[in-house]
Enzyme design. Structure first.
Site, PDB file in Angstrom:
ATOM      1  N   ASP A  98       0.727  -1.042  -0.098  1.00  0.00           N
ATOM      2  CA  ASP A  98       0.035   0.053   0.036  1.00  0.00           C
ATOM      3  C   ASP A  98       0.980   1.156   0.072  1.00  0.00           C
ATOM      4  OD1 ASP A  98      -2.357   1.648   0.340  1.00  0.00           O
ATOM      5  OD2 ASP A  98      -3.245  -0.614   1.125  1.00  0.00           O
ATOM      6  N   ASP A 202      -3.229   4.532  -2.330  1.00  0.00           N
ATOM      7  CA  ASP A 202      -4.368   4.756  -1.509  1.00  0.00           C
ATOM      8  C   ASP A 202      -4.848   6.442  -1.865  1.00  0.00           C
ATOM      9  OD1 ASP A 202      -5.765   4.398   1.131  1.00  0.00           O
ATOM     10  OD2 ASP A 202      -5.000   6.465   1.656  1.00  0.00           O
ATOM     11  N   GLU A 256      -6.494   3.633  -5.906  1.00  0.00           N
ATOM     12  CA  GLU A 256      -7.587   3.667  -5.256  1.00  0.00           C
ATOM     13  C   GLU A 256      -8.063   5.050  -5.733  1.00  0.00           C
ATOM     14  OE1 GLU A 256      -9.907   3.678  -1.034  1.00  0.00           O
ATOM     15  OE2 GLU A 256      -8.001   4.945  -1.214  1.00  0.00           O
ATOM     16  N   HIS A 326     -10.982  -3.853   3.101  1.00  0.00           N
ATOM     17  CA  HIS A 326     -11.023  -3.331   4.457  1.00  0.00           C
ATOM     18  C   HIS A 326     -11.832  -2.271   4.904  1.00  0.00           C
ATOM     19  CE1 HIS A 326      -8.241  -0.750   2.575  1.00  0.00           C
ATOM     20  NE2 HIS A 326      -8.239  -0.149   3.681  1.00  0.00           N
ATOM     21  N   ASP A 327     -12.441  -1.776   3.676  1.00  0.00           N
ATOM     22  CA  ASP A 327     -13.229  -0.447   3.881  1.00  0.00           C
ATOM     23  C   ASP A 327     -14.828  -0.948   3.526  1.00  0.00           C
ATOM     24  OD1 ASP A 327     -10.892   1.293   4.468  1.00  0.00           O
ATOM     25  OD2 ASP A 327     -10.889   1.748   2.281  1.00  0.00           O
TER      26      ASP A 327
HETATM   27  C1  NOJ Z   1      -8.406   4.388   1.832  1.00  0.00           C
HETATM   28  C2  NOJ Z   1      -8.231   3.504   2.975  1.00  0.00           C
HETATM   29  O1  NOJ Z   1      -8.583   2.291   2.105  1.00  0.00           O
HETATM   30  C3  NOJ Z   1      -8.817   3.708   4.005  1.00  0.00           C
HETATM   31  O2  NOJ Z   1      -8.825   2.487   4.845  1.00  0.00           O
HETATM   32  C4  NOJ Z   1      -8.291   4.871   4.758  1.00  0.00           C
HETATM   33  O3  NOJ Z   1      -8.984   5.252   5.724  1.00  0.00           O
HETATM   34  C5  NOJ Z   1      -8.115   6.083   3.777  1.00  0.00           C
HETATM   35  N1  NOJ Z   1      -8.030   5.661   2.309  1.00  0.00           N
HETATM   36  C6  NOJ Z   1      -7.471   7.192   4.336  1.00  0.00           C
HETATM   37  O4  NOJ Z   1      -6.086   6.715   4.012  1.00  0.00           O
END
Ligand code: NOJ
Length: 556
Positions: A98, A202, A256, A326-327
Site C-alpha cells: 500500500d 491510496d 484507489e 477492509h473498507d
Molecule cells: C483509503 C483506505 O482504504 C482507508 O482505509 C483509509 O482510511 C483512507 N484511504 C485514508 O487513507
C-alpha cells in the site's frame, strides 16, 4: 519493462492487523502472514495486496504513516518483512504494498518540521493557509473530511490551518511541491529495490488540489470533491512518478480511484497514458451506499449497468474486480442472506459473478470462507469512521442515533476488520491472546479448518474457480456482452474469444427464478461451473435457476 503480469493474477488482500497473530499480543503480524503462505499458495492466488505495515501511530490503522521506510514494531521488523517477501516469491506470489501518499501521519518527521515554523524547509510539504474572518479563526474553505467534520485544523504554533481530507492526524501532502513528488518517487524506488512488485495507491485521485482551494458546492456530508478529484495536475504528477519510478520495474500500479467514474477512467488507466495500470472504482460500491457509509437499497439493474460500463471500457484499459476490502462490509451480508440456508450457494454465486469478468479479481481475507458482517453494540465499534459518526451525531442530532446505528450495522468498516476465522477455538485461531477487535461469534461454524474439510465449501469452490481462471484466455482476453440488462434478478453475460464462448448466469435472489434463454444462441452448451452440488442441466429455451444459482456454460 512491463510484462503486465497482473492480467494473469488473482489477488488476495491481507489486512495485517486482523490476519494472523504469531506472538499472542492480539494483533496480526508479519510472522503470522509467513505462517499462512502455504495456505495462500494452496488457495491458488498468485499476488497479495498487503495493507500498510509501515510505522504508524494507528489513528487510521496504518493509513497514517510516520515512517515510509520501516515496519511498525507491532507487525515485526524489516527482516521479518524480507523473509515474508522471499517466502511469497518462492511460492510464485507477488507482493503489492500500500502506498499512502496523499497524506502522512502528523507524527511523520516532515510534518513535525512543517508545523514548527513558517520558514521551516518542510513548511511547504503540506497545505497551510490563513483562516477566514478578521481573526483568521474560520477554516480557509468549506471542504469536509471524509471522516466527517471540517477538513482543516488550526495550529496554534504558527496561527495557520492545515488541510486534512481524512483525520486531523492525516495532514495532506502538498503535491505541487516538486520535493514532495521526489520523496514519493524515492519511497517507491526504495521498496522496488527490496523486491516489491507494485503498489496500491491510496486515494491517489485526491493528490492534486485546485489552485486557490475554492469553496465546494454545498453538500451536507462531503464537500469540495470537484476541486480535488483528479485535480488540475493529477495526470502530470502520475506521469512523473510513472516515468521516474513505476515504469522502471516490472510493476503493477493500482490506484484507489475514489470519485473516478467510468467516463473519466480511461484518462487515468489507458495503457498509453503512462499513469496507473488499473483503478479501484467506487461506482459499484455507490450503487447501494451514499457518502461511503449510508446504505441505500440494492438495485441489481444499476449494479449490472456499472459492471457492464466498466467491462466496456476501451481495450487498453484494465479492470480491478472486487466486492470486498477492509473498507467495505462483507459481500455475503451485503448482497444477500449470508446467514440463510443458501449461504454457501450465495458465497459461490458472488464469486462466479465477478471472477468471470475481464480484469484482475481481488479476494479479501475471509471472503473465501464466506465471513459475514458482525453484530456490534454502539460502544463496540472501534474504527475511526464509525466512532466519528457516532460522536458527531450524538453531539448535534442525538435523535438520529438509531439511524446511525442502523447504518453502521450495515456499512461500518469494522465488519471487514474482525479477526480472520481460522478455526473453531477461543481467538478463532487468529490469536492465543486477547484479539484487538471482537471475533465474530459465528467463527464456530464459519472457519478455514472446517471449510478445508468440506468439499462443498465456499473455500474449495474459490480454489476451483481460481484454477479455472488460470491461463484461461477467454476470461482474460474475451469480449464482453451483457444479456437481459433489464432483468432485476439475474446477472447474465457472455465472454467470447475466437469460436469459444462462456455464458455466465447468476441468480441474485434467494428463490427460484425462471429465465427464458432463447436470446442466447446456446446449441451444444456444456456446463463448466455450477455452484449447486451434484447437478447438471441443459441450457434450453428456458431454465429454472435455483436460489443463488450460478452457472457457466461453454459453447463452441
Ligand atoms: C483509503 C483506505 O482504504 C482507508 O482505509 C483509509 O482510511 C483512507 N484511504 C485514508 O487513507
Amino acid at each position: 519493462m512491463k510484462s503486465r503480469w497482473y492480467k494473469d493474477a488473482v489477488f488476495y488482500q491481507i489486512y495485517p492487523r486482523s490476519f494472523c497473530d504469531s506472538n499472542g499480543d492480539g494483533i496480526g503480524d508479519i510472522r503470522g502472514i509467513i505462517s499462512k503462505l502455504d495456505y495462500l499458495k494452496d488457495l491458488g492466488v498468485n499476488a497479495v495486496w498487503l495493507s500498510p505495515v509501515y510505522k504508524s501511530p494507528n489513528d487510521d490503522n496504518g493509513y497514517d504513516i510516520s515512517d515510509y521506510r520501516d515496519i511498525n514494531p507491532e507487525f515485526g521488523t524489516l527482516d521479518d518483512w524480507k523473509e515474508m517477501i522471499e517466502g511469497m516469491h518462492a511460492r510464485g506470489i507477488r507482493l503489492v504494498m500500500d502506498l499512502v501518499v496523499n497524506h502522512t501521519s502528523d507524527e511523520h518527521e516532515w510534518f513535525k518540521q512543517s508545523r514548527s515554523s513558517k520558514d521551516n524547509p518542510y513548511r511547504d510539504y503540506y497545505i497551510w493557509r490563513k483562516g477566514r474572518g478578521k481573526d483568521g479563526k474560520r477554516p480557509p474553505n468549506n471542504w469536509t473530511s471524509r471522516f466527517t467534520g471540517r477538513a482543516w485544523d488550526y495550529d496554534e504554533a504558527t496561527g495557520e490551518w492545515y488541510l486534512h481530507l481524512f483525520s486531523k492526524k492525516q495532514p495532506d501532502l502538498n503535491w505541487d511541491n516538486p520535493k514532495v513528488r521526489q520523496e514519493v518517487i524515492d519511497i517507491c524506488n526504495y521498496w522496488f529495490e527490496l523486491g516489491v512488485d507494485g503498489f496500491r495507491c491510496d486515494v491517489i485521485t485526491y493528490v492534486s488540489k485546485k489552485e486557490g482551494l475554492p469553496n465546494g458546492k454545498f453538500n451536507i456530508a462531503m464537500c469540495g470533491d470537484e476541486h480535488f478529484v483528479i485535480g488540475p495536475h493529477f495526470h502530470e504528477y502520475m506521469n512523473e512518478v510513472n516515468e521516474k519510478s513505476w515504469s522502471k520495474y516490472d510493476t503493477m500500479i493500482v490506484g484507489e480511484c475514489i470519485g473516478c467514474n467510468m467516463d473519466r477512467a480511461p484518462s487515468v488507466i489507458a495503457e498509453d497514458r503512462n499513469e496507473l495500470d488499473s483503478a479501484i472504482t467506487f461506482e459499484l460500491m455507490d450503487v447501494d451506499m451514499k457518502w461511503s457509509f449510508f446504505p441505500v437499497k440494492f438495485n441489481l439493474k444499476k449494479f449490472k449497468a456499472v459492471q457492464s460500463g466498466w467491462q466496456n471500457l476501451p481495450e487498453n484499459c484494465w479492470n480491478t474486480l472486487y466486492y470486498e476490502n477492509h473498507d467495505q462490509p462483507r459481500s455475503i451480508t451485503r448482497y444477500g442472506n449470508g446467514r440463510g440456508i443458501y449461504r454457501k450457494q450465495l458465497g459461490k454465486m458472488l464469486a462466479v459473478s465477478y471472477f468471470m469478468l475481464r480484469g484482475t479479481p481481488y479476494v479479501y481475507q475471509g471472503q473465501e470462507i464466506g465471513m459475514t458482517n458482525i453484530s456490534l453494540k454502539q460502544e463496540e465499534y472501534i474504527d475511526i469512521m464509525a466512532t466519528r459518526i457516532f460522536t458527531l451525531i450524538g453531539k448535534f442530532a442525538p435523535f438520529l442515533l438509531p439511524v446511525a446505528r442502523w447504518a453502521m450495522s450495515k456499512r461500518a468498516r469494522d465488519h471487514a476488520r474482525t479477526p480472520m476465522q481460522w478455526e473453531d477455538k477461543t481467538g478463532c485461531g487468529f490469536t492465543t491472546g486477547t484479539p484487538w477487535m471482537k471475533v465474530n461469534p459465528n467463527c464456530s461454524d464459519i472457519n478455514v479448518k472446517s471449510s478445508l474439510n468440506d468439499k462443498n465449501s465456499i473455500l474449495n469452490f474459490y480454489k476451483q474457480l481460481i484454477e479455472f481462471r488460470k491461463g484461461n484466455e477467454i476470461i482474460r482476453d474475451g469480449s464482453y456482452k451483457e444479456y437481459f440488462p433489464n432483468n432485476s434478478k439475474v446477472f447474465c453475460y457472455e465472454r467470447a474469444l475466437g469460436d469459444k464462448r462462456y455464458i455466465v448466469i447468476c441468480n441474485f435472489k434467494e428463490k427460484k427464478v425462471p429465465l427464458n434463454v432463447d436470446e442466447i444462441n446456446a446449441k451444444g452448451a456444456k456446463l463448466r461451473v455450477c455452484n449447486w452440488p451434484g447437478q447438471d442441466k441443459e441450457l434450453g429455451d428456458a431454465i429454472l435457476l435455483r436460489p443463488y444459482e450460478a452457472v457457466v456454460y461453454e459453447i463452441k
